[in-house]
Scaffold this motif. Sequence first.
Motif, PDB file in Angstrom:
ATOM      1  N   ILE A  56       8.749  -5.142   3.723  1.00 53.55           N
ATOM      2  CA  ILE A  56       9.002  -4.321   4.910  1.00 53.55           C
ATOM      3  C   ILE A  56      10.444  -4.544   5.349  1.00 53.55           C
ATOM      4  CG2 ILE A  56       8.415  -3.913   7.325  1.00 53.55           C
ATOM      5  CD1 ILE A  56       5.560  -4.544   6.725  1.00 53.55           C
ATOM      6  N   THR A  57      11.216  -3.456   5.418  1.00 54.66           N
ATOM      7  CA  THR A  57      12.620  -3.543   5.806  1.00 54.66           C
ATOM      8  C   THR A  57      12.975  -2.356   6.703  1.00 54.66           C
ATOM      9  OG1 THR A  57      13.617  -2.194   4.053  1.00 54.66           O
ATOM     10  CG2 THR A  57      13.113  -4.482   3.507  1.00 54.66           C
ATOM     11  N   ASP A  58      14.220  -2.395   7.208  1.00 55.65           N
ATOM     12  CA  ASP A  58      14.707  -1.294   8.038  1.00 55.65           C
ATOM     13  C   ASP A  58      15.589  -0.337   7.245  1.00 55.65           C
ATOM     14  OD1 ASP A  58      16.901  -2.899   7.631  1.00 55.65           O
ATOM     15  OD2 ASP A  58      17.359  -3.218   9.754  1.00 55.65           O
ATOM     16  N   THR A  59      15.443  -0.352   5.913  1.00 54.11           N
ATOM     17  CA  THR A  59      16.231   0.534   5.045  1.00 54.11           C
ATOM     18  C   THR A  59      15.346   1.630   4.470  1.00 54.11           C
ATOM     19  OG1 THR A  59      15.815  -0.884   3.124  1.00 54.11           O
ATOM     20  CG2 THR A  59      17.795  -1.343   4.433  1.00 54.11           C
ATOM     21  N   ASN A  60      15.972   2.619   3.819  1.00 55.71           N
ATOM     22  CA  ASN A  60      15.213   3.719   3.223  1.00 55.71           C
ATOM     23  C   ASN A  60      14.660   3.379   1.842  1.00 55.71           C
ATOM     24  OD1 ASN A  60      15.932   5.166   5.475  1.00 55.71           O
ATOM     25  ND2 ASN A  60      17.532   6.348   4.446  1.00 55.71           N
ATOM     26  N   LEU A  79      10.688   0.864   6.253  1.00 53.51           N
ATOM     27  CA  LEU A  79      10.122   1.127   4.936  1.00 53.51           C
ATOM     28  C   LEU A  79       9.059   0.089   4.606  1.00 53.51           C
ATOM     29  CD1 LEU A  79      10.143   2.393   2.012  1.00 53.51           C
ATOM     30  CD2 LEU A  79      11.916   0.693   1.475  1.00 53.51           C
ATOM     31  N   TRP A  80       7.888   0.564   4.165  1.00 54.74           N
ATOM     32  CA  TRP A  80       6.872  -0.302   3.551  1.00 54.74           C
ATOM     33  C   TRP A  80       6.929  -0.022   2.046  1.00 54.74           C
ATOM     34  CZ3 TRP A  80       2.395  -2.668   6.305  1.00 54.74           C
ATOM     35  CH2 TRP A  80       2.529  -2.627   7.683  1.00 54.74           C
ATOM     36  N   ALA A  81       7.394  -0.987   1.274  1.00 55.26           N
ATOM     37  CA  ALA A  81       7.467  -0.845  -0.183  1.00 55.26           C
ATOM     38  C   ALA A  81       6.291  -1.604  -0.786  1.00 55.26           C
ATOM     39  CB  ALA A  81       8.795  -1.384  -0.706  1.00 55.26           C
ATOM     40  N   GLY A  82       5.208  -0.877  -1.075  1.00 51.76           N
ATOM     41  CA  GLY A  82       3.980  -1.493  -1.567  1.00 51.76           C
ATOM     42  C   GLY A  82       4.037  -1.863  -3.036  1.00 51.76           C
ATOM     43  N   SER A  83       2.920  -2.369  -3.523  1.00 53.56           N
ATOM     44  CA  SER A  83       2.872  -2.941  -4.871  1.00 53.56           C
ATOM     45  C   SER A  83       3.209  -1.934  -5.960  1.00 53.56           C
ATOM     46  CB  SER A  83       1.488  -3.550  -5.130  1.00 53.56           C
ATOM     47  OG  SER A  83       1.232  -4.627  -4.255  1.00 53.56           O
ATOM     48  N   ASN A  84       2.714  -0.695  -5.837  1.00 49.74           N
ATOM     49  CA  ASN A  84       2.998   0.299  -6.871  1.00 49.74           C
ATOM     50  C   ASN A  84       4.474   0.675  -6.875  1.00 49.74           C
ATOM     51  OD1 ASN A  84       1.870   2.002  -9.003  1.00 49.74           O
ATOM     52  ND2 ASN A  84       2.386   3.725  -7.664  1.00 49.74           N
ATOM     53  N   TYR A  85       5.074   0.786  -5.692  1.00 52.88           N
ATOM     54  CA  TYR A  85       6.515   1.040  -5.578  1.00 52.88           C
ATOM     55  C   TYR A  85       7.296  -0.091  -6.250  1.00 52.88           C
ATOM     56  CZ  TYR A  85      11.089   1.501  -3.206  1.00 52.88           C
ATOM     57  OH  TYR A  85      12.426   1.601  -2.920  1.00 52.88           O
ATOM     58  N   LEU A  86       6.923  -1.337  -5.939  1.00 50.50           N
ATOM     59  CA  LEU A  86       7.618  -2.485  -6.533  1.00 50.50           C
ATOM     60  C   LEU A  86       7.441  -2.512  -8.046  1.00 50.50           C
ATOM     61  CD1 LEU A  86       6.667  -5.185  -3.868  1.00 50.50           C
ATOM     62  CD2 LEU A  86       8.912  -4.142  -4.195  1.00 50.50           C
ATOM     63  N   HIS A  87       6.229  -2.240  -8.494  1.00 49.81           N
ATOM     64  CA  HIS A  87       5.952  -2.218  -9.936  1.00 49.81           C
ATOM     65  C   HIS A  87       6.863  -1.218 -10.656  1.00 49.81           C
ATOM     66  CE1 HIS A  87       3.937  -1.600 -13.743  1.00 49.81           C
ATOM     67  NE2 HIS A  87       3.562  -0.380 -13.389  1.00 49.81           N
TER      68      HIS A  87
END
Length: 301
Positions: free
Chosen positions: A162-166, A199-207
């Motif tokens: 979780i960050t404050d970026t796009n 931004l919530w960068a979940g597991s599939n995004y990270l993968h």
Amino acid sequence: MNIETICYTTRNKKKLLMDGYMDSLTRRKDPMPVLLYLHGGAFNSGSRVNKLQTFYCNHFAEKGFAVFSIDYRLTLKRACANTQNILKAVEYGVEDLADATAYICDIAEKWGLDRNKILVSGSGAGAIIALTAEYQICRGRITTLPSGFNFAGIIANAGAVITDTNELEWDEPPCPILLMHGNSDQFIAFNKFFVPGMLWAGSNYLHNQFQQQNIPHWFYEEKGADHIVAIKPLQRQINEMETFVEKFVMMGQRSFVHTVWEDEQPDQMKDITNIAPLYLEGWEKREDIDSLIKEFVKISK
């Protein structure tokens, strides 16, 4: 198992504690690897004390790890879960994990711990803290840790950065990461979720990012499962976590694994009493947890 409670820092006049599982400390001559565990609870409930977490920590302590279950500041009120407050709650959690890690680094030589083999395991909010802390380390944004420090591995059960970026931009490659997530998680984004300023960068995004950048990781996807994957692995999938630690962390294999697990009837939070009964027992903040579980079950029906 001998459990010793330690104050690792004081924040806002509040002592932050962690429980050290010490059974193996007197039986090893070589420096021991370390596992730091962060509980879940939506940044407003939960604690380091819980029967399932104790079971999990005992297991890895018996495997030769020095294990520390960590409390962190819980600042997010469910009625005020706006962007600013969520980001602040995550920021506090990352600060507290960094403080706990710095404490472990300071006592490592005295206690016979391996500073180069410190892993973090988190569930739900704890997984968010672990992944976000790793992202901040790779961006050079955590200054309270020793120069050049990075974790040896991350185990994230239903987590996200979780960050404050796009978008996420990694200045340095992250450590090996095990991402375990249900693709029907109703609380923590499985893919990418963006609202203005967060931004919530979940597991599939990270993968997908890690695949493109050749970053070693194991993505364990439970098809149809919801947020139960924040909890279930502590009781049901320890073998997978052990395999990750052995091959990715200890052996340093540069592997890229995507496992898709599908049950005939996907596991759900509403069935938590059958899937992970230990999770409901032994919380220090029992009233808060009862309320949170009722909310989980209501939403899952």
